[in-house]
Scaffold this motif. Structure first.
Motif, PDB file in Angstrom:
ATOM      1  N   UNK A 179       0.849  -1.182   0.000  1.00  8.45           N
ATOM      2  CA  UNK A 179       0.000   0.000   0.000  1.00  8.45           C
ATOM      3  C   UNK A 179       0.895   1.245   0.000  1.00  8.45           C
ATOM      4  N   UNK A 180       0.386   2.344  -0.514  1.00  5.52           N
ATOM      5  CA  UNK A 180       1.178   3.578  -0.529  1.00  5.52           C
ATOM      6  C   UNK A 180       0.245   4.775  -0.631  1.00  5.52           C
ATOM      7  N   UNK A 181       0.777   5.932  -0.253  1.00  4.91           N
ATOM      8  CA  UNK A 181       0.003   7.165  -0.387  1.00  4.91           C
ATOM      9  C   UNK A 181       0.261   7.796  -1.747  1.00  4.91           C
ATOM     10  N   UNK A 182      -0.379   8.944  -1.979  1.00  4.53           N
ATOM     11  CA  UNK A 182      -0.282   9.590  -3.284  1.00  4.53           C
ATOM     12  C   UNK A 182       1.129  10.085  -3.594  1.00  4.53           C
ATOM     13  N   UNK A 183       1.931  10.368  -2.557  1.00 11.18           N
ATOM     14  CA  UNK A 183       3.302  10.801  -2.798  1.00 11.18           C
ATOM     15  C   UNK A 183       4.122   9.740  -3.507  1.00 11.18           C
ATOM     16  N   UNK A 184       3.836   8.479  -3.211  1.00 11.39           N
ATOM     17  CA  UNK A 184       4.524   7.366  -3.875  1.00 11.39           C
ATOM     18  C   UNK A 184       3.898   7.062  -5.234  1.00 11.39           C
ATOM     19  N   UNK A 208      -4.073   7.353  -3.015  1.00 16.13           N
ATOM     20  CA  UNK A 208      -3.477   6.361  -2.128  1.00 16.13           C
ATOM     21  C   UNK A 208      -4.297   5.082  -2.155  1.00 16.13           C
ATOM     22  N   UNK A 209      -3.711   3.983  -1.694  1.00 20.97           N
ATOM     23  CA  UNK A 209      -4.439   2.715  -1.641  1.00 20.97           C
ATOM     24  C   UNK A 209      -3.553   1.538  -1.966  1.00 20.97           C
ATOM     25  N   UNK A 210      -4.180   0.459  -2.417  1.00 23.29           N
ATOM     26  CA  UNK A 210      -3.464  -0.770  -2.748  1.00 23.29           C
ATOM     27  C   UNK A 210      -2.670  -0.583  -4.038  1.00 23.29           C
ATOM     28  N   UNK A 211      -1.361  -0.807  -3.952  1.00 30.51           N
ATOM     29  CA  UNK A 211      -0.501  -0.728  -5.136  1.00 30.51           C
ATOM     30  C   UNK A 211      -0.433  -2.075  -5.836  1.00 30.51           C
ATOM     31  N   UNK A 243      -5.881  -0.709  -7.772  1.00 28.96           N
ATOM     32  CA  UNK A 243      -6.432   0.439  -8.502  1.00 28.96           C
ATOM     33  C   UNK A 243      -5.582   1.695  -8.365  1.00 28.96           C
ATOM     34  N   UNK A 244      -4.863   1.829  -7.242  1.00 27.77           N
ATOM     35  CA  UNK A 244      -4.031   3.017  -7.059  1.00 27.77           C
ATOM     36  C   UNK A 244      -2.975   3.135  -8.146  1.00 27.77           C
ATOM     37  N   UNK A 250      -0.892   5.635 -17.670  1.00 25.43           N
ATOM     38  CA  UNK A 250       0.362   4.970 -18.031  1.00 25.43           C
ATOM     39  C   UNK A 250       0.166   3.465 -18.087  1.00 25.43           C
ATOM     40  N   UNK A 251      -0.513   2.900 -17.086  1.00 23.18           N
ATOM     41  CA  UNK A 251      -0.723   1.455 -17.044  1.00 23.18           C
ATOM     42  C   UNK A 251      -1.802   1.051 -18.040  1.00 23.18           C
ATOM     43  N   UNK A 252      -2.910   1.795 -18.106  1.00 24.55           N
ATOM     44  CA  UNK A 252      -4.010   1.412 -18.984  1.00 24.55           C
ATOM     45  C   UNK A 252      -3.620   1.444 -20.455  1.00 24.55           C
TER      46      UNK A 252
END
Length: 272
Positions: A179-184, A208-211, A243-244, A250-252
């Motif tokens: 998990x990570x916040x928006x900064x990551x 933020x959320x599940x990476x 989803x984070x 970039x991923x899609x």
């Protein structure tokens, strides 16, 4: 180091040293090499070959250092609990080929225009509980980034292993989530206006959320009597981006949320 590969090595390569004969002397040094085939960068649809060094130093069961596990101190080490401070290094990402400094073949051009990501140091702490005579391990880490990213990262691991020391084949199975916040997430998956103009991707700001979440497995073969000639580890890992990360343009448009990694490692332990 690419995030997915760092987790793979953390969970799978820690097993070879444990499968060897435990040293009676207080200091131990393990040296090895780990060829890994997997995504060029976390979220990439392109494959690359990287060769990671596996260097780890331990003082008793108190202080440890390695490239995948970082530098840590078991301040609490009793009744199956281990708690203490932890510092890790996350190697940078290059836009030219998507790889870390350890990439030697393959790569990706999908990051051109996104800019390089510098090396980051992550500092925090960990808590671990061992059950079932040490075969079951529950671990959580929380780390704050400095340098390449300034985000907060949390990793959880549930692992089961059969670490025999009689020279027979041992195995490891682990489940993990990050998990990570928006900064990551914005550092590695976000697309700024400048990056959009240079890379041709729609602007996207992550949250933020599940990476990622995944499973990894390893087979460990000690070499020589009671592992005195080192150990070979064959490992594989599957991760699915949360989803984070996966919602990013970039991923899609240029990546894949399903990530598969395989590798073979060798390590040899000294003690003094």
């Amino acid at each position: 180091m690419k995030f997915l590969l760092a987790l793979t090595i953390l969970a799978a390569i820690a097993a070879p040293a444990a499968a060897q004969q435990p040293p009676a002397k207080p200091w131990s040094l393990s040296i090895g090499v780990v060829p890994v085939v997997g995504p060029a960068w976390q979220g990439s649809r392109d494959t690359a070959l990287s060769i990671f060094p596996d260097l780890r130093v331990n003082y008793r069961d108190t202080v440890f250092f390695s490239i995948p596990d970082g530098l840590g101190w078991n301040v609490v080490n009793q009744d199956g609990w281990k708690l203490g401070p932890l510092a890790k290094t996350r190697f940078g990402r290059r836009e030219s080929n998507g790889g870390s400094p350890f990439l030697i073949a393959g790569g990706s051009e999908a990051l051109r225009g996104m800019g390089d990501v510098d090396l980051a140091v992550e500092m925090g702490g960990f808590a671990q509980k061992s059950l079932a005579a040490g075969r079951l391990r529950l671990r959580a880490e929380v780390r704050q980034g400095f340098g390449g990213h300034d985000g907060l990262v949390a990793d959880t691991i549930v692992a089961w292993s059969d670490r025999r020391r009689d020279g027979t084949l041992a195995w490891y199975l682990g489940l993990r989530a990050s998990f990570a916040d928006a900064g990551f997430t914005n550092t590695y998956f976000g697309v700024t206006a400048a990056q959009s103009a240079a890379a041709g991707l729609p602007v996207f700001r992550t949250g933020s959320g599940l990476v990622s979440a995944g499973v990894n497995a390893a087979l460990i073969k000690p070499l020589g009597p009671r592992g005195r000639d080192g150990a070979l580890t064959l490992f594989s890992a599957y991760d699915r981006l949360g989803d984070a990360a996966a919602d990013s343009t970039l991923i899609r448009l240029r990546g894949d949320r399903d990530q598969v990694t395989v590798g073979l490692g060798y390590s040899y332990r000294f003690s003094w």
